[in-house]
Design a protein around this motif. Structure first.
Motif, mmCIF file in Angstrom:
data_model
loop_
_atom_site.group_PDB
_atom_site.id
_atom_site.type_symbol
_atom_site.label_atom_id
_atom_site.label_comp_id
_atom_site.label_asym_id
_atom_site.label_seq_id
_atom_site.Cartn_x
_atom_site.Cartn_y
_atom_site.Cartn_z
ATOM 1 N N GLU A 180 3.896 59.194 18.688
ATOM 2 C CA GLU A 180 2.664 58.486 18.365
ATOM 3 C C GLU A 180 1.593 59.183 19.176
ATOM 4 O O GLU A 180 1.703 59.286 20.391
ATOM 5 N N ILE A 181 0.583 59.682 18.495
ATOM 6 C CA ILE A 181 -0.395 60.532 19.176
ATOM 7 C C ILE A 181 -1.808 60.075 18.846
ATOM 8 O O ILE A 181 -2.108 59.697 17.720
ATOM 9 N N GLU A 182 -2.662 60.122 19.855
ATOM 10 C CA GLU A 182 -4.074 59.846 19.663
ATOM 11 C C GLU A 182 -4.769 61.188 19.431
ATOM 12 O O GLU A 182 -4.594 62.131 20.191
ATOM 13 N N HIS A 183 -5.533 61.258 18.350
ATOM 14 C CA HIS A 183 -6.202 62.497 17.973
ATOM 15 C C HIS A 183 -7.710 62.353 18.107
ATOM 16 O O HIS A 183 -8.255 61.299 17.822
ATOM 17 N N LYS A 184 -8.334 63.422 18.516
ATOM 18 C CA LYS A 184 -9.791 63.491 18.417
ATOM 19 C C LYS A 184 -10.090 64.050 17.034
ATOM 20 O O LYS A 184 -9.538 65.056 16.634
ATOM 21 N N VAL A 185 -10.953 63.382 16.303
ATOM 22 C CA VAL A 185 -11.276 63.796 14.946
ATOM 23 C C VAL A 185 -12.745 64.194 14.902
ATOM 24 O O VAL A 185 -13.562 63.663 15.640
ATOM 25 N N ARG A 194 -15.147 61.100 13.931
ATOM 26 C CA ARG A 194 -14.863 59.807 14.566
ATOM 27 C C ARG A 194 -14.399 60.090 15.986
ATOM 28 O O ARG A 194 -13.974 61.192 16.308
ATOM 29 N N ASN A 195 -14.475 59.062 16.825
ATOM 30 C CA ASN A 195 -14.049 59.257 18.208
ATOM 31 C C ASN A 195 -12.571 59.585 18.309
ATOM 32 O O ASN A 195 -12.190 60.563 18.914
ATOM 33 N N LYS A 196 -11.745 58.719 17.717
ATOM 34 C CA LYS A 196 -10.305 58.957 17.804
ATOM 35 C C LYS A 196 -9.605 58.281 16.642
ATOM 36 O O LYS A 196 -10.140 57.367 16.012
ATOM 37 N N VAL A 197 -8.400 58.734 16.392
ATOM 38 C CA VAL A 197 -7.526 58.119 15.408
ATOM 39 C C VAL A 197 -6.124 58.155 16.007
ATOM 40 O O VAL A 197 -5.741 59.123 16.658
#
Length: 185
Positions: A128-133, A136-139
């Motif tokens: 499970e990973i938090e991405h910078k997009v 948008r700030n994060k996904v």
């Protein structure tokens, strides 16, 4: 097509209807015939591969999971519609870019990058990973990276599969906050 006629128009018409080549009886060598047969085989192989690729692309485009293909130099070579929606970019603006230019992991370009690890270890990576997009700030996504292999089993890149769980994470945070609020009362 092997014919006694040397009419070019007839040859072009035969090719337009599916013939692979047009040879005139008595006016070709064994070498030319061999080359014509080999080219025909390669064209058929290419047509089959291209047809399979198009079919696979159609299958991937109807998926609710975001998918991208990354080559061994970290260039994005293919994405589906869901991936484009996830990052808010058109396909043409994604293809050819480095993976970390479009969807960046917290640990991109470091030793713990999941893509680098999947390539170097030739293994499937789940997390499970938090991405910078980009827009948008994060996904937050459930992420899976799997080696992409050629016909001989040699790794040529990575297939990424992502499921956006950002909304679920927002609800979990609100639920936790509400639970904490109620437990203090």
């Amino acid at each position: 097509v092997l014919t006694a006629s040397d009419e070019v128009d007839l040859g072009l018409e035969a090719i337009s209807k599916g013939a692979d080549d047009f040879l005139i009886k008595g006016r070709f060598s064994v070498g030319l015939l061999e080359r014509s047969i080999l080219y025909s085989i390669e064209r058929k192989r290419f047509q089959k591969t291209y047809s399979n690729f198009k079919r696979l692309s159609q299958i991937c485009d109807v998926s609710i999971n975001a998918r991208r293909l990354i080559d061994s130099d970290f260039n994005i070579t293919e994405v589906n519609k869901t991936f484009c929606e996830l990052v808010g970019l058109e396909k043409e603006k994604i293809i050819g870019k480095k993976c970390y230019e479009v969807l960046c992991y917290k640990d991109s370009c470091s030793l713990s990058c999941p893509i680098k690890n999947s390539i170097s270890e030739n293994q499937i990576f789940n997390s499970e990973i938090e991405h910078k997009v980009t827009d948008r700030n994060k996904v937050v996504c459930i992420f899976r990276a799997s080696p992409l292999l050629d016909d001989l089993g040699k790794q040529i890149g990575i297939i990424e599969d992502l499921v956006d769980i950002s909304y679920r994470k927002e609800i979990e945070v609100k639920l936790d906050a509400k639970t904490n609020e109620l437990s203090w009362k």
